[in-house]
Design a protein around this motif. Structure first.
Motif, PDB file in Angstrom:
ATOM      1  N   ILE A 112       0.855  -1.183   0.000  1.00  0.00           N
ATOM      2  CA  ILE A 112       0.000   0.000   0.000  1.00  0.00           C
ATOM      3  C   ILE A 112       0.888   1.229   0.000  1.00  0.00           C
ATOM      4  CG2 ILE A 112      -1.778   1.267   1.246  1.00  0.00           C
ATOM      5  CD1 ILE A 112      -2.485  -1.413   2.628  1.00  0.00           C
ATOM      6  N   SER A 113       0.639   2.143  -0.921  1.00  0.00           N
ATOM      7  CA  SER A 113       1.367   3.411  -0.912  1.00  0.00           C
ATOM      8  C   SER A 113       0.358   4.545  -1.029  1.00  0.00           C
ATOM      9  CB  SER A 113       2.392   3.469  -2.044  1.00  0.00           C
ATOM     10  OG  SER A 113       1.768   3.313  -3.287  1.00  0.00           O
ATOM     11  N   ARG A 114       0.740   5.695  -0.501  1.00  0.00           N
ATOM     12  CA  ARG A 114      -0.153   6.854  -0.472  1.00  0.00           C
ATOM     13  C   ARG A 114       0.523   8.060  -1.090  1.00  0.00           C
ATOM     14  NH1 ARG A 114      -0.381   3.932   3.766  1.00  0.00           N
ATOM     15  NH2 ARG A 114      -2.284   3.413   4.861  1.00  0.00           N
ATOM     16  N   ASP A 115      -0.284   8.850  -1.765  1.00  0.00           N
ATOM     17  CA  ASP A 115       0.144  10.166  -2.220  1.00  0.00           C
ATOM     18  C   ASP A 115      -0.779  11.148  -1.502  1.00  0.00           C
ATOM     19  OD1 ASP A 115       0.843  12.498  -3.449  1.00  0.00           O
ATOM     20  OD2 ASP A 115       0.435  11.826  -5.494  1.00  0.00           O
ATOM     21  N   ARG A 120      -4.534  10.208  -2.785  1.00  0.00           N
ATOM     22  CA  ARG A 120      -4.664   8.942  -3.530  1.00  0.00           C
ATOM     23  C   ARG A 120      -4.035   7.801  -2.766  1.00  0.00           C
ATOM     24  NH1 ARG A 120      -4.337   9.652  -9.899  1.00  0.00           N
ATOM     25  NH2 ARG A 120      -5.920  11.264 -10.076  1.00  0.00           N
ATOM     26  N   LEU A 121      -4.595   6.619  -2.993  1.00  0.00           N
ATOM     27  CA  LEU A 121      -4.141   5.400  -2.359  1.00  0.00           C
ATOM     28  C   LEU A 121      -3.878   4.390  -3.459  1.00  0.00           C
ATOM     29  CD1 LEU A 121      -3.900   4.057   0.508  1.00  0.00           C
ATOM     30  CD2 LEU A 121      -6.254   3.317   0.188  1.00  0.00           C
ATOM     31  N   PHE A 122      -2.731   3.705  -3.396  1.00  0.00           N
ATOM     32  CA  PHE A 122      -2.355   2.765  -4.447  1.00  0.00           C
ATOM     33  C   PHE A 122      -2.044   1.396  -3.851  1.00  0.00           C
ATOM     34  CE2 PHE A 122      -1.037   6.991  -5.759  1.00  0.00           C
ATOM     35  CZ  PHE A 122      -1.586   7.082  -7.021  1.00  0.00           C
ATOM     36  N   PHE A 123      -2.458   0.349  -4.546  1.00  0.00           N
ATOM     37  CA  PHE A 123      -2.123  -1.036  -4.186  1.00  0.00           C
ATOM     38  C   PHE A 123      -1.313  -1.646  -5.297  1.00  0.00           C
ATOM     39  CE2 PHE A 123      -6.031  -0.180  -1.894  1.00  0.00           C
ATOM     40  CZ  PHE A 123      -5.791  -0.750  -0.652  1.00  0.00           C
ATOM     41  N   SER A 124      -0.243  -2.396  -4.965  1.00  0.00           N
ATOM     42  CA  SER A 124       0.530  -3.055  -6.000  1.00  0.00           C
ATOM     43  C   SER A 124       0.322  -4.551  -5.908  1.00  0.00           C
ATOM     44  CB  SER A 124       2.015  -2.745  -5.846  1.00  0.00           C
ATOM     45  OG  SER A 124       2.530  -3.317  -4.680  1.00  0.00           O
TER      46      SER A 124
END
Length: 124
Positions: A112-115, A120-124
Motif C-alpha cells: 500500500i502506498s499513499r500520495d 490517492r491510495l495505491f495497491f501493487s
C-alpha cells in the motif's frame, strides 16, 4: 464427548458440560468469533457489505464512509477523517483484545502506498 477426568458424576456418565464460552482451537471457534464480531459491528451502526461478508461500512454524517475490511483476524480501516478511525479503534479495543499496528504498508501480499498531496491510495 466424555466427562473430564476427575469430574465424573456417578450415575450420570452419559452427561457432559455445556461450554458457555468458545475455546481457542476448537473447530467452531472461528465461526463463533466471527459471529461475535459481526453482531458487535452491527450494534455500533455498521452494515455488512452484500457483496463481501468481510467488508463493513458506515455512512458518516458528512456523506463519506468508513470502511473496515476483515481477513481472519487482521483488519484494515479506511476513512477520510482520522478521528473517525480513532473512534472506531477505541470501540473495537473496548470489546476485543487487539494490537494497533498503525499505518498499513502491506496487506494480503499487496503493498500500500499513499500520495497524500493528491489524496490517492495505491495497491501493487
Amino acid at each position: 464427548m466424555q466427562q473430564p477426568e476427575g469430574f465424573e458424576v456417578e450415575g450420570k456418565e452419559d452427561r457432559v458440560s455445556l461450554l458457555k464460552k468458545f475455546l481457542y482451537g476448537l473447530k467452531q471457534s472461528p465461526r463463533q468469533w466471527y459471529m461475535k464480531f459481526n453482531s458487535f459491528m452491527i450494534s455500533i451502526g455498521f452494515m455488512r457489505s452484500k457483496y463481501d461478508n468481510c467488508v463493513y461500512l458506515q455512512r458518516l454524517v458528512d456523506g463519506s464512509f468508513i470502511y473496515l475490511l476483515l481477513y481472519v483476524d487482521d483488519m484494515l480501516i479506511a476513512a477520510k477523517d482520522k478521528s473517525k478511525i480513532s473512534m472506531l479503534k477505541a470501540k473495537l479495543h473496548s470489546e476485543f483484545e487487539m494490537k494497533d499496528l498503525r499505518v498499513a504498508k502491506k496487506i494480503l501480499g499487496m503493498e500500500i502506498s499513499r500520495d497524500r498531496s493528491s489524496s490517492r491510495l495505491f495497491f501493487s
